[in-house]
Motif scaffolding. Structure first.
Motif, PDB file in Angstrom:
ATOM      1  N   ARG A  41       0.818  -1.223   0.000  1.00 55.71           N
ATOM      2  CA  ARG A  41       0.000   0.000   0.000  1.00 55.71           C
ATOM      3  C   ARG A  41       0.848   1.268   0.000  1.00 55.71           C
ATOM      4  N   ASN A  42       2.166   1.099   0.060  1.00 53.05           N
ATOM      5  CA  ASN A  42       3.096   2.227   0.124  1.00 53.05           C
ATOM      6  C   ASN A  42       2.718   3.167   1.277  1.00 53.05           C
ATOM      7  N   ARG A  43       2.374   2.548   2.412  1.00 55.63           N
ATOM      8  CA  ARG A  43       1.943   3.303   3.584  1.00 55.63           C
ATOM      9  C   ARG A  43       3.042   3.311   4.641  1.00 55.63           C
ATOM     10  N   VAL A  44       3.303   4.464   5.226  1.00 54.48           N
ATOM     11  CA  VAL A  44       4.305   4.605   6.281  1.00 54.48           C
ATOM     12  C   VAL A  44       3.657   4.250   7.608  1.00 54.48           C
ATOM     13  N   LEU A  45       4.324   3.395   8.390  1.00 54.77           N
ATOM     14  CA  LEU A  45       3.812   2.979   9.689  1.00 54.77           C
ATOM     15  C   LEU A  45       4.302   3.915  10.792  1.00 54.77           C
ATOM     16  N   THR A  46       3.480   4.089  11.806  1.00 50.75           N
ATOM     17  CA  THR A  46       3.878   4.951  12.927  1.00 50.75           C
ATOM     18  C   THR A  46       4.813   4.226  13.887  1.00 50.75           C
ATOM     19  N   GLN A  47       4.716   2.886  13.935  1.00 51.43           N
ATOM     20  CA  GLN A  47       5.580   2.081  14.803  1.00 51.43           C
ATOM     21  C   GLN A  47       6.362   1.080  13.957  1.00 51.43           C
ATOM     22  N   PRO A  48       7.556   0.702  14.409  1.00 51.70           N
ATOM     23  CA  PRO A  48       8.346  -0.285  13.660  1.00 51.70           C
ATOM     24  C   PRO A  48       7.702  -1.672  13.678  1.00 51.70           C
ATOM     25  N   HIS A  49       8.055  -2.486  12.698  1.00 53.07           N
ATOM     26  CA  HIS A  49       7.613  -3.876  12.671  1.00 53.07           C
ATOM     27  C   HIS A  49       8.174  -4.608  13.892  1.00 53.07           C
ATOM     28  N   PRO A  50       7.461  -5.618  14.395  1.00 58.33           N
ATOM     29  CA  PRO A  50       7.964  -6.387  15.547  1.00 58.33           C
ATOM     30  C   PRO A  50       9.339  -7.011  15.295  1.00 58.33           C
ATOM     31  N   GLN A  51       9.616  -7.430  14.063  1.00 57.68           N
ATOM     32  CA  GLN A  51      10.914  -8.011  13.737  1.00 57.68           C
ATOM     33  C   GLN A  51      12.036  -6.989  13.921  1.00 57.68           C
ATOM     34  N   ARG A  52      11.749  -5.737  13.601  1.00 56.15           N
ATOM     35  CA  ARG A  52      12.742  -4.672  13.741  1.00 56.15           C
ATOM     36  C   ARG A  52      12.997  -4.393  15.215  1.00 56.15           C
ATOM     37  N   ILE A  53      11.947  -4.387  16.009  1.00 60.76           N
ATOM     38  CA  ILE A  53      12.100  -4.146  17.445  1.00 60.76           C
ATOM     39  C   ILE A  53      12.909  -5.277  18.067  1.00 60.76           C
ATOM     40  N   SER A  54      12.650  -6.499  17.633  1.00 61.30           N
ATOM     41  CA  SER A  54      13.402  -7.646  18.134  1.00 61.30           C
ATOM     42  C   SER A  54      14.877  -7.538  17.753  1.00 61.30           C
ATOM     43  N   ALA A  55      15.151  -7.163  16.517  1.00 61.39           N
ATOM     44  CA  ALA A  55      16.544  -7.002  16.066  1.00 61.39           C
ATOM     45  C   ALA A  55      17.253  -5.899  16.846  1.00 61.39           C
ATOM     46  N   TRP A  56      16.538  -4.822  17.118  1.00 67.38           N
ATOM     47  CA  TRP A  56      17.119  -3.727  17.894  1.00 67.38           C
ATOM     48  C   TRP A  56      17.447  -4.178  19.316  1.00 67.38           C
ATOM     49  N   ALA A  57      16.501  -4.870  19.951  1.00 69.05           N
ATOM     50  CA  ALA A  57      16.728  -5.340  21.321  1.00 69.05           C
ATOM     51  C   ALA A  57      17.917  -6.287  21.365  1.00 69.05           C
ATOM     52  N   GLN A  58      18.035  -7.139  20.372  1.00 65.27           N
ATOM     53  CA  GLN A  58      19.168  -8.069  20.312  1.00 65.27           C
ATOM     54  C   GLN A  58      20.484  -7.323  20.148  1.00 65.27           C
ATOM     55  N   THR A  59      20.456  -6.209  19.446  1.00 68.98           N
ATOM     56  CA  THR A  59      21.672  -5.438  19.189  1.00 68.98           C
ATOM     57  C   THR A  59      22.166  -4.675  20.406  1.00 68.98           C
ATOM     58  N   VAL A  60      21.240  -4.163  21.224  1.00 73.95           N
ATOM     59  CA  VAL A  60      21.652  -3.240  22.296  1.00 73.95           C
ATOM     60  C   VAL A  60      21.629  -3.802  23.709  1.00 73.95           C
ATOM     61  N   ALA A  61      20.989  -4.956  23.941  1.00 72.21           N
ATOM     62  CA  ALA A  61      20.809  -5.411  25.321  1.00 72.21           C
ATOM     63  C   ALA A  61      21.259  -6.851  25.532  1.00 72.21           C
ATOM     64  N   CYS A  62      21.726  -7.111  26.756  1.00 73.79           N
ATOM     65  CA  CYS A  62      21.976  -8.481  27.195  1.00 73.79           C
ATOM     66  C   CYS A  62      20.630  -9.095  27.566  1.00 73.79           C
ATOM     67  N   CYS A  63      20.532 -10.405  27.491  1.00 75.20           N
ATOM     68  CA  CYS A  63      19.278 -11.075  27.858  1.00 75.20           C
ATOM     69  C   CYS A  63      19.391 -11.665  29.254  1.00 75.20           C
ATOM     70  N   PRO A  64      18.568 -11.188  30.197  1.00 74.76           N
ATOM     71  CA  PRO A  64      18.601 -11.745  31.546  1.00 74.76           C
ATOM     72  C   PRO A  64      18.105 -13.196  31.606  1.00 74.76           C
ATOM     73  N   ASP A  65      17.285 -13.622  30.662  1.00 77.48           N
ATOM     74  CA  ASP A  65      16.749 -14.989  30.695  1.00 77.48           C
ATOM     75  C   ASP A  65      17.766 -16.034  30.249  1.00 77.48           C
ATOM     76  N   CYS A  66      18.401 -15.800  29.111  1.00 81.91           N
ATOM     77  CA  CYS A  66      19.332 -16.821  28.608  1.00 81.91           C
ATOM     78  C   CYS A  66      20.799 -16.399  28.731  1.00 81.91           C
ATOM     79  N   GLN A  67      21.046 -15.249  29.336  1.00 77.85           N
ATOM     80  CA  GLN A  67      22.407 -14.789  29.657  1.00 77.85           C
ATOM     81  C   GLN A  67      23.315 -14.657  28.435  1.00 77.85           C
ATOM     82  N   VAL A  68      22.814 -14.032  27.368  1.00 77.46           N
ATOM     83  CA  VAL A  68      23.647 -13.788  26.193  1.00 77.46           C
ATOM     84  C   VAL A  68      23.974 -12.303  26.090  1.00 77.46           C
ATOM     85  N   GLU A  69      25.068 -12.012  25.455  1.00 74.14           N
ATOM     86  CA  GLU A  69      25.546 -10.648  25.254  1.00 74.14           C
ATOM     87  C   GLU A  69      24.805  -9.998  24.096  1.00 74.14           C
TER      88      GLU A  69
END
Length: 97
Positions: A41-69
């Motif tokens: 639809r060539n429509r701009v979203l106001t919020q990022p896709h969930p996959q993008r948010i997941s990729a961002w979280a993986q890039t910037v944060a350690c995981c307290p559950d599985c203890q990865v960097e």
């Protein structure tokens, strides 16, 4: 003639955006710092896709559950997850604040 904007000002202007926009979106192909789109639809979203948010979280944060960097995917029982643990999202949001 164009002059480049100082990074300090650029950061303030981006403060209203979701911090996940700092990484590219694998889902829709949006570049870093550009909004996600719905291509059909060539429509701009106001919020990022969930996959993008997941990729961002993986890039910037350690995981307290599985203890990865940062940059290492979350896992369960030795298998990589397609998304990150909920607590990693929380860690990423606290880091961004």
């Amino acid at each position: 003639m164009t002059s480049s904007m100082p990074e300090s000002i650029r950061h303030i202007l981006r403060a209203k955006q979701h911090p996940a926009r700092a990484v590219p979106c694998d889902h829709c192909g949006a570049a870093a710092h550009r909004p996600c789109i719905v291509r059909t639809r060539n429509r701009v979203l106001t919020q990022p896709h969930p996959q993008r948010i997941s990729a961002w979280a993986q890039t910037v944060a350690c995981c307290p559950d599985c203890q990865v960097e940062p940059t290492t995917p979350c896992h369960e029982d030795g298998r990589a997850r397609s998304t990150v643990h909920a607590r990693r999202y929380q860690e990423a949001e606290e880091t961004a604040a």
